[in-house]
Design an enzyme around this catalytic site. Structure first.
Site, short mmCIF file in Angstrom:
data_model
loop_
_atom_site.label_atom_id
_atom_site.label_comp_id
_atom_site.label_asym_id
_atom_site.label_seq_id
_atom_site.Cartn_x
_atom_site.Cartn_y
_atom_site.Cartn_z
N LYS A 113 0.83 -1.20 0.00
CA LYS A 113 0.00 0.00 0.00
C LYS A 113 0.87 1.25 0.00
O LYS A 113 0.55 2.24 -0.65
CB LYS A 113 -0.93 0.02 1.22
CG LYS A 113 -2.09 -0.96 1.11
CD LYS A 113 -3.05 -0.74 2.26
CE LYS A 113 -4.13 -1.81 2.29
NZ LYS A 113 -4.93 -1.77 3.51
N LYS A 201 -4.75 -10.98 -6.66
CA LYS A 201 -5.92 -11.09 -5.78
C LYS A 201 -7.03 -10.13 -6.21
O LYS A 201 -6.75 -9.01 -6.62
CB LYS A 201 -5.45 -10.75 -4.36
CG LYS A 201 -6.42 -11.08 -3.26
CD LYS A 201 -5.95 -10.51 -1.94
CE LYS A 201 -6.11 -9.01 -1.89
NZ LYS A 201 -5.99 -8.39 -0.58
N LYS A 204 -10.60 -4.53 -3.60
CA LYS A 204 -11.45 -3.33 -3.67
C LYS A 204 -10.68 -2.15 -4.26
O LYS A 204 -11.26 -1.25 -4.83
CB LYS A 204 -11.88 -2.92 -2.25
CG LYS A 204 -13.00 -3.72 -1.67
CD LYS A 204 -13.36 -3.16 -0.30
CE LYS A 204 -13.23 -4.21 0.76
NZ LYS A 204 -12.90 -3.75 2.09
P1 TYM Z 1 -10.53 -6.18 4.03
O1 TYM Z 1 -11.66 -5.24 4.10
O2 TYM Z 1 -9.42 -5.90 3.12
O3 TYM Z 1 -11.04 -7.64 3.71
C1 TYM Z 1 -12.09 -8.20 4.47
C2 TYM Z 1 -12.00 -9.72 4.45
O4 TYM Z 1 -12.09 -10.20 3.10
C3 TYM Z 1 -11.00 -11.05 2.84
N1 TYM Z 1 -10.63 -10.89 1.42
C4 TYM Z 1 -10.57 -11.90 0.55
N2 TYM Z 1 -10.77 -13.21 0.68
C5 TYM Z 1 -10.63 -13.98 -0.44
N3 TYM Z 1 -10.29 -13.49 -1.65
C6 TYM Z 1 -10.05 -12.17 -1.82
N4 TYM Z 1 -9.73 -11.70 -3.01
C7 TYM Z 1 -10.19 -11.31 -0.70
N5 TYM Z 1 -10.06 -9.98 -0.51
C8 TYM Z 1 -10.33 -9.74 0.78
C9 TYM Z 1 -9.88 -10.58 3.77
O5 TYM Z 1 -8.94 -11.59 4.00
C10 TYM Z 1 -10.67 -10.24 5.02
O6 TYM Z 1 -10.93 -11.40 5.79
N6 TYM Z 1 -7.34 -6.10 7.83
C11 TYM Z 1 -8.66 -6.62 7.51
C12 TYM Z 1 -9.75 -5.95 8.26
C13 TYM Z 1 -9.65 -6.11 9.76
C14 TYM Z 1 -9.82 -7.31 10.48
C15 TYM Z 1 -9.69 -6.96 11.84
C16 TYM Z 1 -10.09 -8.62 10.09
C17 TYM Z 1 -9.41 -5.13 10.66
N7 TYM Z 1 -9.44 -5.62 11.92
C18 TYM Z 1 -9.80 -7.93 12.86
C19 TYM Z 1 -10.20 -9.58 11.13
C20 TYM Z 1 -10.03 -9.23 12.47
C21 TYM Z 1 -8.84 -6.41 6.00
O7 TYM Z 1 -7.92 -6.25 5.30
O8 TYM Z 1 -10.06 -6.33 5.54
#
Ligand code: TYM
Length: 340
Positions: A113, A201, A204
């Site tokens: 990022k 991957k 968003k």
């Molecule tokens: P975020 O918003 O990027 O993603 C949310 C969840 O979606 C999963 N994910 C995917 N899984 C499969 N294939 C993909 N292409 C894909 N893109 C995203 C992510 O692995 C995630 O589970 N850091 C976290 C947010 C967070 C969090 C937490 C998660 C903040 N605090 C505490 C668990 C526990 C994140 O990047 O979210």
């Protein structure tokens, strides 16, 4: 016997896509029957990159609505917004002060990022994984259901709990201050890939909207995106061929949304070309997203129900997290106050 607990979250940054659903939210929906479940919309994480305040407000509400539309049940789960529980920021600060800076600089997502941000990298972006550790550790979570990309962040949360808090500040082995959580990464759906490049991957933040299917995409959009999705020269689709990442990815998506095993799907499409597969995938996607979209539209039209659910979730989250914060503050030597 007490139920084991899970905690997870999604950032309210843009529309959620099928990767977020298949890799995370769909698993929470299953797990909530068995586990004490806490899921939050991680709005504090969303401001670690430049953001638009109005959009953050509406994306936060729409992400919460999507949790419910996907099947999260407020009777079984506490659903809340991260910033509504100030203990997240407070524990984050306490953890910041014991976490070595060089652990943070190693984080792959930070590096990726930061590279995109150029000169405009915030301190918050570097701190993102510590805030995530605070989210998890506050609730004494046993398991954290996430996609593959979060593995390194989970390892950091474990290291902070074990090496920087428990081993330094716990008085004895039986009374550990923080529970050390484990990631729960399902075999299927853990890494859904971009529609434009099966080696990247689905994300968003990809500037190309055609790379992902949004949970709120209408049938026309889905049709167009699948039509444009990258294919290869081979006839018939198959799993696991490293030279055919697109075939593997689209078959995986199809198998998951049609609730059919990989074996059945592999057999069904081994003798069928892309031209016939794509319309079937399109239909399956439209059919699987339609009930989510219907429920979402009803929830978002009248947000009073949604706000009520979030308020209840916040109360549960505040009650639970307060005990952990107190334990950590006591262990670190803070003078007690009346609302400690
Ligand atoms: P975020 O918003 O990027 O993603 C949310 C969840 O979606 C999963 N994910 C995917 N899984 C499969 N294939 C993909 N292409 C894909 N893109 C995203 C992510 O692995 C995630 O589970 N850091 C976290 C947010 C967070 C969090 C937490 C998660 C903040 N605090 C505490 C668990 C526990 C994140 O990047 O979210």
């Amino acid at each position: 016997m007490n139920k084991k607990r899970i905690l997870s979250g999604v950032q309210p940054t843009g529309d959620l896509h099928i990767g977020n659903w298949l890799g995370a939210i769909r698993n929470w929906v299953e797990l909530q029957h068995e586990y004490d479940t806490y899921v939050c919309v991680v709005d504090l994480h969303a401001i670690t990159v430049p953001h638009d305040p109005e959009k953050l407000r509406s994306d936060t509400l729409s992400t919460a609505a999507l949790y419910l539309a996907c099947g999260m049940d407020p009777k079984k789960s506490s659903i809340f917004v991260q910033s509504h529980v100030p203990a997240h920021s407070e524990l984050c600060w306490l953890l910041n002060c014991v976490t070595p800076l060089n652990w943070m600089e190693r984080m792959i997502q930070f590096r990726e990022k930061a590279l995109k941000q150029g000169d405009n990298v915030s301190l918050g972006l570097l701190d993102y994984p510590v805030l995530m550790a605070a989210d998890i550790l506050l609730y004494d979570a046993d398991l954290v259901p996430v996609g593959e990309d979060q593995k390194q962040h989970l390892e950091l949360a474990r290291d902070i709990a074990q090496q920087r808090i428990n081993s330094r500040f716990s008085k004895d082995k039986e009374n550990q201050i923080l529970k050390v959580p484990r990631p729960l990464i399902m075999k299927e759906g853990a890494k859904i890939m971009s529609l434009c490049d099966g080696t990247n991957k689905m994300s968003k933040s990809d500037p190309n909207e055609n790379s992902r299917i949004g949970l709120l995409d209408n049938p026309e959009k889905i049709k167009k995106k699948i039509k444009k999705a990258k294919t290869d020269q081979h006839f018939g689709l198959e799993f696991g061929n490293p030279d055919r990442p697109e075939a593997d990815n689209l078959l995986e998506i199809y198998s998951m949304i049609s609730n059919q095993s990989r074996e059945i799907v592999a057999k069904e499409f081994s003798d069928i070309g892309w031209g016939k597969f794509k319309p079937q995938l399109t239909e399956a996607l439209i059919a699987s997203l339609q009930p989510i979209q219907q429920k979402y539209n009803a929830l978002i039209q009248d947000s009073s129900e949604l706000n009520k659910i979030l308020k209840e979730g916040t109360e549960n989250a505040k009650e639970l997290s307060r005990h952990t914060l107190k334990r950590v503050k006591q262990a670190l030597g803070f003078l007690e106050s009346t609302d400690f």
